[in-house]
Design a protein around this motif. Structure first.
Motif, PDB file in Angstrom:
ATOM      1  N   TYR A  16     -18.473  -7.095 -20.359  1.00  0.00           N
ATOM      2  CA  TYR A  16     -18.874  -6.513 -19.080  1.00  0.00           C
ATOM      3  C   TYR A  16     -17.680  -5.808 -18.447  1.00  0.00           C
ATOM      4  O   TYR A  16     -16.654  -6.423 -18.158  1.00  0.00           O
ATOM      5  CB  TYR A  16     -19.405  -7.593 -18.136  1.00  0.00           C
ATOM      6  N   GLN A  17     -17.833  -4.528 -18.225  1.00  0.00           N
ATOM      7  CA  GLN A  17     -16.808  -3.737 -17.543  1.00  0.00           C
ATOM      8  C   GLN A  17     -17.338  -3.390 -16.151  1.00  0.00           C
ATOM      9  O   GLN A  17     -18.458  -2.909 -16.001  1.00  0.00           O
ATOM     10  CB  GLN A  17     -16.520  -2.437 -18.316  1.00  0.00           C
ATOM     11  N   ALA A  18     -16.534  -3.663 -15.124  1.00  0.00           N
ATOM     12  CA  ALA A  18     -16.969  -3.395 -13.752  1.00  0.00           C
ATOM     13  C   ALA A  18     -17.325  -1.931 -13.566  1.00  0.00           C
ATOM     14  O   ALA A  18     -16.614  -1.036 -14.039  1.00  0.00           O
ATOM     15  CB  ALA A  18     -15.866  -3.800 -12.775  1.00  0.00           C
ATOM     16  N   ALA A  19     -18.449  -1.696 -12.891  1.00  0.00           N
ATOM     17  CA  ALA A  19     -18.904  -0.323 -12.676  1.00  0.00           C
ATOM     18  C   ALA A  19     -18.116   0.373 -11.577  1.00  0.00           C
ATOM     19  O   ALA A  19     -17.824   1.565 -11.657  1.00  0.00           O
ATOM     20  CB  ALA A  19     -20.391  -0.330 -12.333  1.00  0.00           C
ATOM     21  N   SER A  20     -17.745  -0.378 -10.542  1.00  0.00           N
ATOM     22  CA  SER A  20     -17.026   0.239  -9.419  1.00  0.00           C
ATOM     23  C   SER A  20     -15.527   0.282  -9.696  1.00  0.00           C
ATOM     24  O   SER A  20     -14.985  -0.595 -10.361  1.00  0.00           O
ATOM     25  CB  SER A  20     -17.295  -0.547  -8.130  1.00  0.00           C
ATOM     26  N   PRO A  21     -14.853   1.289  -9.189  1.00  0.00           N
ATOM     27  CA  PRO A  21     -13.403   1.407  -9.427  1.00  0.00           C
ATOM     28  C   PRO A  21     -12.620   0.345  -8.671  1.00  0.00           C
ATOM     29  O   PRO A  21     -13.069  -0.179  -7.644  1.00  0.00           O
ATOM     30  CB  PRO A  21     -13.075   2.811  -8.909  1.00  0.00           C
ATOM     31  N   PHE A  22     -11.440   0.020  -9.171  1.00  0.00           N
ATOM     32  CA  PHE A  22     -10.583  -0.972  -8.519  1.00  0.00           C
ATOM     33  C   PHE A  22      -9.784  -0.318  -7.394  1.00  0.00           C
ATOM     34  O   PHE A  22      -9.119   0.689  -7.601  1.00  0.00           O
ATOM     35  CB  PHE A  22      -9.635  -1.597  -9.548  1.00  0.00           C
ATOM     36  N   LEU A  23      -9.882  -0.892  -6.199  1.00  0.00           N
ATOM     37  CA  LEU A  23      -9.126  -0.411  -5.042  1.00  0.00           C
ATOM     38  C   LEU A  23      -8.423  -1.601  -4.394  1.00  0.00           C
ATOM     39  O   LEU A  23      -9.070  -2.578  -4.012  1.00  0.00           O
ATOM     40  CB  LEU A  23     -10.054   0.255  -4.003  1.00  0.00           C
ATOM     41  N   LYS A  24      -7.126  -1.538  -4.267  1.00  0.00           N
ATOM     42  CA  LYS A  24      -6.364  -2.651  -3.721  1.00  0.00           C
ATOM     43  C   LYS A  24      -6.137  -2.479  -2.216  1.00  0.00           C
ATOM     44  O   LYS A  24      -5.867  -1.387  -1.742  1.00  0.00           O
ATOM     45  CB  LYS A  24      -5.015  -2.783  -4.427  1.00  0.00           C
ATOM     46  N   THR A  25      -6.273  -3.596  -1.483  1.00  0.00           N
ATOM     47  CA  THR A  25      -6.005  -3.602  -0.046  1.00  0.00           C
ATOM     48  C   THR A  25      -4.592  -4.100   0.188  1.00  0.00           C
ATOM     49  O   THR A  25      -4.194  -5.128  -0.351  1.00  0.00           O
ATOM     50  CB  THR A  25      -6.995  -4.524   0.685  1.00  0.00           C
ATOM     51  N   GLN A  26      -3.832  -3.372   0.977  1.00  0.00           N
ATOM     52  CA  GLN A  26      -2.447  -3.753   1.247  1.00  0.00           C
ATOM     53  C   GLN A  26      -2.384  -4.767   2.392  1.00  0.00           C
ATOM     54  O   GLN A  26      -3.080  -4.634   3.391  1.00  0.00           O
ATOM     55  CB  GLN A  26      -1.619  -2.518   1.622  1.00  0.00           C
ATOM     56  N   PRO A  27      -1.548  -5.803   2.268  1.00  0.00           N
ATOM     57  CA  PRO A  27      -1.394  -6.768   3.368  1.00  0.00           C
ATOM     58  C   PRO A  27      -0.659  -6.146   4.548  1.00  0.00           C
ATOM     59  O   PRO A  27      -0.008  -5.110   4.423  1.00  0.00           O
ATOM     60  CB  PRO A  27      -0.547  -7.882   2.739  1.00  0.00           C
ATOM     61  N   ILE A  28      -0.772  -6.769   5.700  1.00  0.00           N
ATOM     62  CA  ILE A  28      -0.058  -6.318   6.900  1.00  0.00           C
ATOM     63  C   ILE A  28       1.439  -6.517   6.672  1.00  0.00           C
ATOM     64  O   ILE A  28       1.864  -7.597   6.264  1.00  0.00           O
ATOM     65  CB  ILE A  28      -0.493  -7.141   8.133  1.00  0.00           C
ATOM     66  N   PRO A  29       2.290  -5.505   6.875  1.00  0.00           N
ATOM     67  CA  PRO A  29       3.740  -5.703   6.720  1.00  0.00           C
ATOM     68  C   PRO A  29       4.226  -6.848   7.594  1.00  0.00           C
ATOM     69  O   PRO A  29       3.754  -7.026   8.712  1.00  0.00           O
ATOM     70  CB  PRO A  29       4.326  -4.363   7.165  1.00  0.00           C
ATOM     71  N   SER A  30       5.162  -7.640   7.066  1.00  0.00           N
ATOM     72  CA  SER A  30       5.625  -8.838   7.759  1.00  0.00           C
ATOM     73  C   SER A  30       6.208  -8.543   9.130  1.00  0.00           C
ATOM     74  O   SER A  30       6.126  -9.353  10.038  1.00  0.00           O
ATOM     75  CB  SER A  30       6.652  -9.590   6.910  1.00  0.00           C
ATOM     76  N   GLU A  31       6.813  -7.338   9.315  1.00  0.00           N
ATOM     77  CA  GLU A  31       7.417  -7.040  10.615  1.00  0.00           C
ATOM     78  C   GLU A  31       6.354  -6.897  11.707  1.00  0.00           C
ATOM     79  O   GLU A  31       6.658  -6.969  12.897  1.00  0.00           O
ATOM     80  CB  GLU A  31       8.275  -5.771  10.553  1.00  0.00           C
ATOM     81  N   GLN A  32       5.069  -6.681  11.315  1.00  0.00           N
ATOM     82  CA  GLN A  32       4.006  -6.581  12.294  1.00  0.00           C
ATOM     83  C   GLN A  32       3.411  -7.951  12.636  1.00  0.00           C
ATOM     84  O   GLN A  32       2.582  -8.069  13.517  1.00  0.00           O
ATOM     85  CB  GLN A  32       2.897  -5.662  11.773  1.00  0.00           C
ATOM     86  N   GLN A  33       3.829  -8.975  11.908  1.00  0.00           N
ATOM     87  CA  GLN A  33       3.322 -10.316  12.142  1.00  0.00           C
ATOM     88  C   GLN A  33       4.258 -11.078  13.069  1.00  0.00           C
ATOM     89  O   GLN A  33       5.450 -10.788  13.153  1.00  0.00           O
ATOM     90  CB  GLN A  33       3.163 -11.067  10.811  1.00  0.00           C
ATOM     91  N   ALA A  34       3.697 -12.053  13.763  1.00  0.00           N
ATOM     92  CA  ALA A  34       4.498 -12.888  14.666  1.00  0.00           C
ATOM     93  C   ALA A  34       5.562 -13.618  13.868  1.00  0.00           C
ATOM     94  O   ALA A  34       5.335 -13.983  12.712  1.00  0.00           O
ATOM     95  CB  ALA A  34       3.586 -13.886  15.374  1.00  0.00           C
ATOM     96  N   PRO A  35       6.745 -13.853  14.431  1.00  0.00           N
ATOM     97  CA  PRO A  35       7.841 -14.509  13.702  1.00  0.00           C
ATOM     98  C   PRO A  35       7.452 -15.845  13.096  1.00  0.00           C
ATOM     99  O   PRO A  35       7.903 -16.193  12.004  1.00  0.00           O
ATOM    100  CB  PRO A  35       8.915 -14.689  14.796  1.00  0.00           C
ATOM    101  N   ALA A  36       6.593 -16.607  13.778  1.00  0.00           N
ATOM    102  CA  ALA A  36       6.238 -17.938  13.294  1.00  0.00           C
ATOM    103  C   ALA A  36       5.496 -17.905  11.971  1.00  0.00           C
ATOM    104  O   ALA A  36       5.480 -18.887  11.237  1.00  0.00           O
ATOM    105  CB  ALA A  36       5.398 -18.675  14.336  1.00  0.00           C
ATOM    106  N   ILE A  37       4.887 -16.758  11.652  1.00  0.00           N
ATOM    107  CA  ILE A  37       4.105 -16.670  10.414  1.00  0.00           C
ATOM    108  C   ILE A  37       4.550 -15.510   9.535  1.00  0.00           C
ATOM    109  O   ILE A  37       3.825 -15.078   8.637  1.00  0.00           O
ATOM    110  CB  ILE A  37       2.595 -16.528  10.727  1.00  0.00           C
TER     111      ILE A  37
END
Length: 735
Positions: A82-103
């Motif tokens: 079975y080969q996936a019919a839809s193309p692979f698209l990767k979602t990028q995580p939020i850059p760490s500098e945009q996250q609160a320091p605690a996390i």
């Protein structure tokens, strides 16, 4: 090569019945099949990646002419990729500098970050398979403490297992400014551990740990005591299933007074339930289910105490919310009624524990109970490849009672999802083991592999093949090994007595299958001594039984001598038809149990019995496998071993390579679910589809789905959950 010599005859695979392949494979392992060119022994390849063929284990001069040639066989099906019919698209995580320091120590995608930072009010986090829910729970806890200055003592973090709770605590220590002192103030643990601490705090004597029934055998001992009041035979009545039913009733708040039994079995279990509760009360004991019920009753009956807990705890984080039962749900709702700061994390597509009292309606209807709730869906799958995620999406999308969501993979892999088509469960096991051996030769580790199945009985063939191959493996199960199952043991007693008429354990089992009391064993021994005869012969001289029973014993006695001379499969058929075992199965074969019927066990025995020509050879195999199971049960740790597990027990785990056995009607979905669907109840069938979804999403890189042509000696149909996928793959490019 498609030709080889066996017993002086040249065999051609294309012209042999498919059911003969497994026997030839084992003959080749014994060195009984030779090359048509050089006369040296050859092996039969019976794996997944290539079609069956004979080959030399080492290179021979005849190797150049032994290339694998395609052949046509009416019963051989190529594996399908079975080969996936839809193309692979990767979602990028939020850059760490945009996250609160605690996390900031761990990157989060947009949905994860939203779930972490939504603190006030009810929140439902729909955490799809492999979406990082543990990361979200720990990041949210760290964010609440580190950024929002919420006291750790005001937070209750609830998990379903102690292992999950410990893992979360360990992860919390990796966040900025988190330390052991802060964690010691956080109330984190399982429902049982937290609610038990509440009980002990206010009623230390009543709930002292010395009063806890910690082990199943303690509870079983008590209900067996009650069972003797009903004259229930300990070797015949399913006390383990009775305890499971009692636990289900308690977890759904069905007290003894509220239960309405249907049928003889439930009436008996209800009596055991009533007596079990009375015995516990008389002896001042409690079990694990009582920890939940006791806490519920304490908070319900003491409003002032509930108010004190509400004043302390203001935020609640519940993991695996789809697995919550009625008692747990009601307690949490009471505790958070004042703030409604309830964060429920779970996946309705992974709700597979209804038999334990879990109710997926609590997660499906969360925003009906909490209309102001925010719902955040985590749809990025960080565990499985694109092909695997596409298969999982396709399978689960057919369920009607679910929250609509579509998972997206975070990586692609060249290895497709593979459907393969063994002849039966014996060949299925061989093909899986051969595939694992090939991958091990190419650098994989045994611990990279998991073999999953619907019920424990399905593991019999794969267990035996792994033992024969000498590969390291472990079995995740609570019950006994296959040949120790009650009805299997009763059947084997006939065969054992045909070889050894003084086999005491077999006589004991035979008494059960003949509807005789086990107390007769002492009389049998006495008769055997007085008349100088075997225990089996002494059966026919019993004086304390009814005349019709004595007549039956005398009628079946001559058959025992015949059994030893027959092929095992013929002997089993004689035991069923001529010696009354079929009648026993109909009356006492646990046929009322929707999951495990005695008749199913006997069909499984017949599958393996077909492989042997003599009863002694078959029983030798049985004893070898029983000993292997005993040795395996003594094994405490096996860090680098192949994992055998039911799908239920594999939930929450992940492996690079996963094989799902028996993806056919009657197995996945189980017979009982199909029957319920025919009778107008679609919910069990929906849970079976969720079970397959859970199995699929355990795989990280490689997924193999087995669709055998035969199961329990009958023609099998591909699982309805996979039919469309198999059809689409057939129309595409086969391997």
């Amino acid at each position: 090569m498609d030709k080889a010599v066996y017993k002086g005859k040249t065999l051609r695979l294309a012209s042999l019945p498919r059911e003969k392949y497994e026997a030839l494979y084992e003959a080749a392992l014994r060195g009984q099949i030779t090359c048509t060119i050089c006369g040296d022994p050859v092996q039969l390849y019976l794996g997944i990646q290539q079609q069956p063929h004979f080959y030399h284990e080492e290179r021979h001069v005849c190797s150049p002419s032994s290339a694998i040639k395609p052949f046509e066989h009416p019963e051989w099906r190529k594996p399908l990729a079975y080969q996936a019919a839809s193309p692979f698209l990767k979602t990028q995580p939020i850059p760490s500098e945009q996250q609160a320091p605690a996390i900031a120590s761990l990157p989060l995608d947009a949905s994860q970050l939203q779930a972490v930072q939504t603190i006030e009010g009810p929140l439902l986090v729909l955490a799809g398979a492999g979406s990082g829910k543990t990361r979200v729970l720990t990041a949210r806890t760290a964010y609440m403490i580190g950024e929002r200055n919420i006291p750790p003592s005001a937070i209750m973090l609830v998990t379903f297992t102690a292992k999950a709770a410990n893992e979360m605590k360990a992860r919390l220590l990796t966040y900025q400014n988190m330390n052991q002192a802060i964690l010691s103030r956080l109330v984190a643990g399982t429902f049982h551990s937290i609610f038990y601490r509440m009980l002990v705090h206010f009623h230390p004597q009543r709930w002292h740990s010395s009063r806890l029934l910690k082990w199943e055998w303690q509870k079983e001992q008590m209900i067996k005591e009650a069972g003797r009041e009903l004259d229930l035979d300990e070797r015949e009545f399913a006390y383990d299933q009775a305890l499971q039913q009692i636990s289900y009733w308690k977890n759904t708040l069905a007290t003894v007074e509220r239960v309405r039994s249907s049928g003889q079995w439930e009436e008996r279990v209800l009596y055991l339930y009533k007596r079990y509760e009375e015995m516990k009360q008389e002896r001042g004991l409690f079990d694990f289910d009582d920890m939940l019920l006791g806490c519920y009753e304490m908070l319900t009956e003491q409003p002032s105490l509930l108010a004190r807990y509400q004043d302390r705890f203001r935020y609640f984080l519940i993991d695996e919310f789809q697995d919550i039962n009625r008692v747990q749900y009601d307690i949490i709702n009471m505790l958070c009624a004042h703030t409604r700061n309830l964060c429920a994390v779970g996946d309705d597509d992974q709700a597979i524990y209804s038999f334990r009292g879990s109710d997926p309606s609590f997660i499906l209807e969360f925003d009906r109970h909490y209309p102001e709730a925010k719902v955040v869906a985590l749809t990025e799958n960080y565990r499985s490849s694109h092909h695997i995620v596409e298969v999982a999406n396709t399978v689960i999308s057919r369920n009607r009672f679910r929250r609509s969501k579509q998972m997206r993979a975070q990586f692609a892999d060249d290895e497709p999802v593979l459907f393969f088509f063994p002849y039966d469960e014996e060949e299925e096991a061989t093909m899986v083991v051969e595939d694992i051996k090939e991958r091990l030769q190419h650098g994989a580790k045994p611990s990279d592999f998991a073999i999953l199945y619907r019920t424990h009985t399905t593991s019999r063939a794969i267990f035996e093949r792994l033992v024969q191959a000498g590969l390291p493996f472990v079995v995740e199960q609570d019950g006994e090994s296959f040949y120790q199952r009650r009805f299997v043991r009763y059947l084997l007693a006939y065969l054992r007595l045909s070889l050894d008429p003084n086999h005491e354990e077999a006589i004991n089992d035979l008494l059960v299958s003949l509807f005789l009391k086990q107390s007769l064993l002492q009389e049998i021994k006495a008769v055997s001594i007085l008349e100088d005869c075997s225990l089996l012969k002494a059966l026919t001289s019993l004086s304390s039984i009814y005349p019709f029973q004595r007549k039956k014993l005398k009628n079946i006695f001559p058959f025992f001598k015949s059994l030893a001379k027959l092929k095992p499969i013929e002997a089993i058929e004689m035991i069923e038809t001529e010696m009354g075992f079929s009648e026993f199965l109909k009356k006492r074969g646990n046929e009322g149990n929707v999951i495990e019927k005695g008749s199913d066990d006997i069909r499984d025995v017949k599958v393996v019995a077909k492989k042997f020509k003599t009863v002694p050879a078959f029983l030798k195999h049985v004893d070898t496998m029983m000993e292997a199971a005993r040795q395996l049960s003594k094994q405490k740790t096996a860090p680098n071993a192949i994992q055998l597990s039911t799908i239920h027990r594999a939930k929450g785990l992940e492996y690079p390579y996963v094989y799902v056995l028996g993806a056919v009607e009657g197995s996945i979905p189980h017979d009982y679910a199909m029957e319920a669907n025919r009778n107008g109840d679609p919910l069990p069938l929906e849970e079976e589809r969720r079970l397959l979804y859970v199995a699929i999403t355990r795989a990280k890189r490689s997924l193999h789905l087995s669709v055998p042509a035969h199961r329990r000696m009958k023609t099998a149909q591909p699982s309805r959950f996979l039919k469309e996928l198999v059809r689409q793959t057939t129309e595409g490019a086969p391997v």
